[in-house]
Enzyme design. Structure first.
Site, PDB file in Angstrom:
ATOM      1  N   ASP A 165       0.857  -1.190   0.000  1.00 23.56           N
ATOM      2  CA  ASP A 165       0.000   0.000   0.000  1.00 23.56           C
ATOM      3  C   ASP A 165       0.888   1.233   0.000  1.00 23.56           C
ATOM      4  O   ASP A 165       1.734   1.394   0.883  1.00 23.56           O
ATOM      5  CB  ASP A 165      -0.911  -0.002   1.239  1.00 23.56           C
ATOM      6  CG  ASP A 165      -1.835   1.206   1.267  1.00 23.56           C
ATOM      7  OD1 ASP A 165      -2.532   1.438   0.261  1.00 23.56           O
ATOM      8  OD2 ASP A 165      -1.842   1.926   2.278  1.00 23.56           O
ATOM      9  N   GLU A 249      -1.635  -1.220  -5.937  1.00 25.91           N
ATOM     10  CA  GLU A 249      -2.807  -0.582  -6.518  1.00 25.91           C
ATOM     11  C   GLU A 249      -2.524  -0.099  -7.934  1.00 25.91           C
ATOM     12  O   GLU A 249      -1.415   0.327  -8.226  1.00 25.91           O
ATOM     13  CB  GLU A 249      -3.223   0.623  -5.679  1.00 25.91           C
ATOM     14  CG  GLU A 249      -3.683   0.285  -4.287  1.00 25.91           C
ATOM     15  CD  GLU A 249      -3.704   1.516  -3.417  1.00 25.91           C
ATOM     16  OE1 GLU A 249      -4.780   1.995  -3.090  1.00 25.91           O
ATOM     17  OE2 GLU A 249      -2.614   2.001  -3.076  1.00 25.91           O
ATOM     18  N   CYS A 300     -12.785  -4.411   5.567  1.00 25.83           N
ATOM     19  CA  CYS A 300     -12.162  -5.121   6.686  1.00 25.83           C
ATOM     20  C   CYS A 300     -11.497  -6.374   6.139  1.00 25.83           C
ATOM     21  O   CYS A 300     -12.112  -7.155   5.416  1.00 25.83           O
ATOM     22  CB  CYS A 300     -13.215  -5.504   7.722  1.00 25.83           C
ATOM     23  SG  CYS A 300     -12.566  -6.609   8.992  1.00 25.83           S
ATOM     24  N   CYS A 303     -13.352  -9.746   7.990  1.00 24.35           N
ATOM     25  CA  CYS A 303     -14.701 -10.208   7.655  1.00 24.35           C
ATOM     26  C   CYS A 303     -15.200  -9.694   6.304  1.00 24.35           C
ATOM     27  O   CYS A 303     -16.240 -10.128   5.820  1.00 24.35           O
ATOM     28  CB  CYS A 303     -15.685  -9.809   8.755  1.00 24.35           C
ATOM     29  SG  CYS A 303     -16.107  -8.059   8.753  1.00 24.35           S
ATOM     30  N   CYS A 319     -13.144  -2.268  12.526  1.00 26.64           N
ATOM     31  CA  CYS A 319     -14.297  -2.743  11.757  1.00 26.64           C
ATOM     32  C   CYS A 319     -15.561  -2.609  12.603  1.00 26.64           C
ATOM     33  O   CYS A 319     -15.611  -3.093  13.730  1.00 26.64           O
ATOM     34  CB  CYS A 319     -14.083  -4.189  11.338  1.00 26.64           C
ATOM     35  SG  CYS A 319     -15.482  -4.875  10.449  1.00 26.64           S
ATOM     36  N   CYS A 322     -17.163  -6.521  12.818  1.00 24.30           N
ATOM     37  CA  CYS A 322     -16.578  -7.597  13.621  1.00 24.30           C
ATOM     38  C   CYS A 322     -15.623  -7.095  14.701  1.00 24.30           C
ATOM     39  O   CYS A 322     -15.122  -7.873  15.506  1.00 24.30           O
ATOM     40  CB  CYS A 322     -15.860  -8.610  12.733  1.00 24.30           C
ATOM     41  SG  CYS A 322     -14.257  -8.040  12.132  1.00 24.30           S
ATOM     42  N   ASP A 329      -3.171   1.213   7.162  1.00 27.94           N
ATOM     43  CA  ASP A 329      -2.397   0.934   5.950  1.00 27.94           C
ATOM     44  C   ASP A 329      -2.038  -0.546   5.836  1.00 27.94           C
ATOM     45  O   ASP A 329      -1.999  -1.101   4.740  1.00 27.94           O
ATOM     46  CB  ASP A 329      -1.123   1.788   5.937  1.00 27.94           C
ATOM     47  CG  ASP A 329      -1.445   3.266   5.885  1.00 27.94           C
ATOM     48  OD1 ASP A 329      -2.342   3.649   5.108  1.00 27.94           O
ATOM     49  OD2 ASP A 329      -0.816   4.043   6.632  1.00 27.94           O
TER      50      ASP A 329
END
Ligand SMILES: [Zn+2]
Length: 362
Positions: A165, A249, A300, A303, A319, A322, A329
């Site tokens: 990232d 990305e 997340c 989950c 999250c 969950c 990051d």
């Protein structure tokens, strides 16, 4: 002598540009580089000074112009704001290229047809098949760069994959939890550059002090660029050496979606980093995968729940579904890796997965 070569090539470039413009305006005709190459003999007859430039170097000048036009047309087609190819001012034509032949190199000298022998400092021995030689003027210094064709050297598989990232405070964060910082000496140079640029902007344009300040800014720019390149090389090499697969990305997509200014400023550097990564991957037999960056920072990793509220702050991720808590990051890097995995073709790579609790985001 080198300056004279640059001057002649620059004049040829500008004249060829003028011809293309006129032909189009007056007759709606498109002149190509190959059309123009036919006139090189005539040019040499009329202007004997052009006999002092290697013929393939002159052809290369015309090909460069062709490339500039192709870029222009491509941008027009793509609906971007196109810049029409420009006339090159005295300081704006800095290199000539021997695209095939007419040059040779040894430990101490570089030979160029029509120029002769030049004493050089060879930075490292050339390997593979030398294809082209380019002479470049850079901040009053001269460089020759050779493009060589080398065999790929595949590295043994490691069984590891990594997602990366790209950050703004950090250079990047990996799915392994590694925070890669921008090197301090690089940041120091960036700061010094801003100071020098401010000093330049206070000087009277064209004055001696202005010229001096301008040269200083140019030199520092070069230093910053070199430090950045060096850092990108090292970071990319490490990622490629340690992993069979590197996921990051896809910037072109993210540029449209995110609209984050700080990020877009970094894009310039990231583009260079990504292309180094891709080149090194090809030569090492590794895989680099670009993934859609949509929601990588909001999903997340545990989950798969995706919403804006998940990201509590710049660095914290909690999250709401969950309760999974992580560095924002790091969570994004894991999502990037997870997104790349379904597109892996190689079954062997899939088998070697470590995937600690990885799920695809959506
Ligand atoms: Zn969750």
């Amino acid at each position: 002598m080198l300056l004279e070569q640059l001057r002649l090539c620059r004049n040829l470039y500008n004249a060829a540009l003028q011809e293309r413009r006129d032909a189009y305006r007056k007759a709606g005709k498109t002149v190509t580089a190959y059309d123009q190459m036919k006139y090189l003999t005539e040019i040499k007859a009329a202007l004997p000074e052009y006999k002092g430039v290697y013929s393939q170097v002159l052809q290369d000048v015309l090909k460069r112009l062709e490339k500039a036009f192709q870029g222009f047309f491509r941008r027009v087609k793509a609906g971007q704001t196109p810049g029409y190819p420009r006339f090159k001012g005295a300081g704006w034509y800095d290199s000539i290229c021997y695209p095939q032949s007419g040059f040779s190199v040894s430990e101490k000298t570089a030979y160029f047809s029509k120029i002769g022998n030049i004493r050089i400092r060879l930075h490292r021995p050339l390997s593979g098949k030398v294809k082209t030689a380019t002479i470049t003027r850079d901040c009053g210094e001269w460089y020759v760069s050779y493009v060589c064709e080398v065999e790929a050297a595949p590295l043994p598989a490691t069984g590891s994959q990594v997602g990366v990232d790209m950050g703004t405070t950090y250079f990047c964060i990996t799915s392994d939890g590694e925070f890669v910082e921008n090197p301090r000496h690089f940041q120091r140079s960036m700061k010094a550059l801003r100071v020098k640029q401010r000093s330049l902007s206070r000087k009277k344009r064209g004055s001696n002090r202005w010229k001096k300040a301008k040269a200083a800014v140019a030199k520092l720019h070069r230093k910053v660029a070199r430090q950045r390149l060096d850092f990108h090389h090292k970071t990319a090499t490490k990622l490629i050496r340690e992993n069979d697969l590197v996921a990051h990305e896809d910037l072109n997509v993210s540029g449209m979606g995110k609209g984050n200014l700080a990020r877009s400023i970094h894009d310039v550097g990231w583009g260079q980093f990504f292309s180094l990564l891709a080149v090194k991957a090809v030569s090492a037999g590794r895989q680099v995968i670009r993934v859609d960056p949509k929601y990588t920072s909001q999903a997340c990793n545990k989950c798969g729940h995706t919403c804006r509220e998940n990201r509590v702050s710049q660095s914290r991720f909690v999250c709401v579904a969950c309760g999974h808590t992580a560095n924002a990051d790091h969570n994004a890097a894991l999502n990037i890796l997870a997104r790349a995995l379904p597109s892996v073709q190689n079954v062997e790579v899939m088998r070697g997965l470590r995937s600690p609790g990885l799920q695809s985001g959506e």
